[in-house]
Design a protein around this motif. Structure first.
Motif, short mmCIF file in Angstrom:
data_model
loop_
_atom_site.label_atom_id
_atom_site.label_comp_id
_atom_site.label_asym_id
_atom_site.label_seq_id
_atom_site.Cartn_x
_atom_site.Cartn_y
_atom_site.Cartn_z
N LEU A 140 -54.47 -35.50 8.19
CA LEU A 140 -55.04 -34.31 7.57
C LEU A 140 -53.94 -33.30 7.26
O LEU A 140 -53.93 -32.69 6.18
CB LEU A 140 -56.11 -33.70 8.47
N LEU A 141 -53.02 -33.12 8.20
CA LEU A 141 -51.89 -32.21 7.98
C LEU A 141 -51.09 -32.66 6.77
O LEU A 141 -50.75 -31.85 5.89
CB LEU A 141 -51.01 -32.17 9.23
N SER A 142 -50.78 -33.95 6.69
CA SER A 142 -50.01 -34.46 5.56
C SER A 142 -50.78 -34.30 4.25
O SER A 142 -50.19 -33.97 3.21
CB SER A 142 -49.66 -35.94 5.79
N ALA A 143 -52.09 -34.55 4.29
CA ALA A 143 -52.91 -34.43 3.08
C ALA A 143 -52.94 -33.00 2.58
O ALA A 143 -52.85 -32.74 1.37
CB ALA A 143 -54.32 -34.94 3.35
N LEU A 144 -53.07 -32.04 3.49
CA LEU A 144 -53.08 -30.63 3.10
C LEU A 144 -51.74 -30.23 2.50
O LEU A 144 -51.68 -29.51 1.49
CB LEU A 144 -53.41 -29.75 4.30
N GLU A 145 -50.66 -30.68 3.12
CA GLU A 145 -49.33 -30.33 2.61
C GLU A 145 -49.07 -30.96 1.24
O GLU A 145 -48.47 -30.36 0.37
CB GLU A 145 -48.26 -30.77 3.61
#
Length: 410
Positions: A140-145
């Protein structure tokens, strides 16, 4: 200006330079002055007559933190076609990269199989109600970034409990570097040569005398060149790295970086202040010796993954192979069975995109159980598996499961 790149624009078969500026603010005058000052030091034919104020908070970047020029160029072409860019006569109007972070977050949560989706409520608990695992959090962190081209604060994201907490982190995207230290000086040539001298003078003889390991499958490394990702079970902190190094051909043994638990390394580097000073000094000495002699770098279990992955990518770019113990800790089980692999190994393997060499240490657990330092002849065996690569797009969870099932069968 925080960063910039220059890309070529096609102008009737010729390439014209276009500056892409990553500004601290949307100051039109400041952007114009930046380009003008750069042009003052260039020949006329090199002048940047077209420039774009990048609308997002950061450039899209590779795993090593380098701007992805092809992605930037494609986006710049879209901006120019939409008449959102300026030339030296003016700057295009910027726009917010967060038009609706809440709706975007809900859409991303809908894409996770474990989440219930359907429009997440701000008070929904990430683990208890949305069933997000630790790997889901990292993804999720990677997707948001990736969606917003920003670098989020990993520590704050790791501490987020609800969707509302994630939204607050998203609205404060200026990510801080983690507190872990990534010593790039250990890969400088003089340090590397000193490390090899110490290894062959002390570590290699000790490994052969105390362990004299038998090597099975070394032929699997023939014809393999370039950086690789080595994954192995983890029995003891004292012997495992030395045994693996002894089995590798010189082209890998001489250029290898070893991942170690970030929390453990940090505790060694900065031990608690209430410890007796001799104990603190001993821990700090151990940290510097491990860093110098084995080129270790931190791989945290809870937060700080991005910085660790970036360092791993930089090391691979410099020709270094990587040694990872995917169990995440030393095996202290009663029967010697491997612990479940940490999910981050799949994410790291996906990001690096290099061949993976599975390895297994046999016989070390028996020595550890009997508190012996000297192995019987032929007791220790290091098994090297066939190099494996995963197709692009393979999920990190699938990579972790495949590797976890592969090592016991070597």
């Amino acid at each position: 200006m925080r960063d910039c790149v220059v890309i070529p624009l096609d102008r009737g078969g010729n390439a014209e330079p276009c500056a892409i500026l990553l500004l601290n603010n949307a100051d039109e005058a400041g952007a114009r002055d930046t380009v003008a000052r750069a042009n003052a030091s260039l020949a006329d034919y090199q002048h940047m007559r077209t420039w774009i104020a990048w609308p997002d908070l950061d450039f899209p970047r590779t795993a090593t933190g380098k701007p992805r020029l092809s992605v930037i160029a494609a986006r710049a072409a879209q901006i120019l076609d939409g008449r959102q860019a300026g030339d030296l006569e003016g700057v295009g109007a910027g726009f917010s990269p967060f038009p609706s972070s809440k709706s975007a977050l809900d859409q991303l949560l809908d894409g996770f199989g474990n989440s219930q989706g359907g429009g997440a409520r701000a008070g929904s608990h990430l683990e208890r109600e949305l069933h997000l695992s630790s790997l889901d959090r990292v993804e999720l962190l990677s997707a948001l970034e990736e969606k917003f081209h920003v670098e989020l604060n990993e520590t704050a994201f790791a501490n987020a409990k609800t969707v509302a907490d994630v939204e607050r982190v998203l609205q404060q995207p200026a990510g801080h570097r983690t507190e872990y230290s990534y010593p790039r000086w250990t890969q400088r040539e003089p340090v590397r040569w000193m490390r090899l001298a110490v290894y062959y003078a002390l570590v290699w003889p000790a490994t052969q005398i105390l362990g004299h390991p038998r090597i099975v499958g070394r032929e699997n490394l023939r014809g393999l060149h370039g950086p690789v990702l080595i994954v192995s079970n983890h029995i003891t902190r004292r012997a495992d790295i030395g045994l693996i190094l002894a089995t590798l051909p010189p082209r890998y043994r001489h250029r290898i970086a070893t991942a170690m638990g970030g929390e453990t390394l940090q505790n060694m580097r900065r031990p608690p202040s209430d410890w007796f000073f001799v104990r603190r000094w001993a821990y700090q000495l151990g940290y510097w010796l491990a860093t110098l002699l084995f080129n270790v770098f931190p791989l945290p279990q809870f937060s700080g993954f991005r910085e660790s992955f970036r360092f791993a990518g930089e090391s691979a770019d410099r020709g270094y192979s990587l040694l990872i113990f995917p169990e995440g800790e030393v095996n202290n089980s009663e029967d010697g069975r491997m612990a479940p692999f940490q999910s981050g190994i799949g994410l790291l393997a996906e990001n690096l995109g290099i061949p993976i060499i599975p390895m297994r240490l046999d016989g070390v657990w028996q020595m550890k159980r009997e508190h012996r330092r000297l192995a019987h002849m032929g007791e220790i065996t290091v098994r090297i598996g066939t190099p494996i690569t995963f197709p692009s797009g393979t999920s990190p969870d699938e990579i972790s499961r495949r590797l976890e099932s592969l090592l016991p069968s070597l």
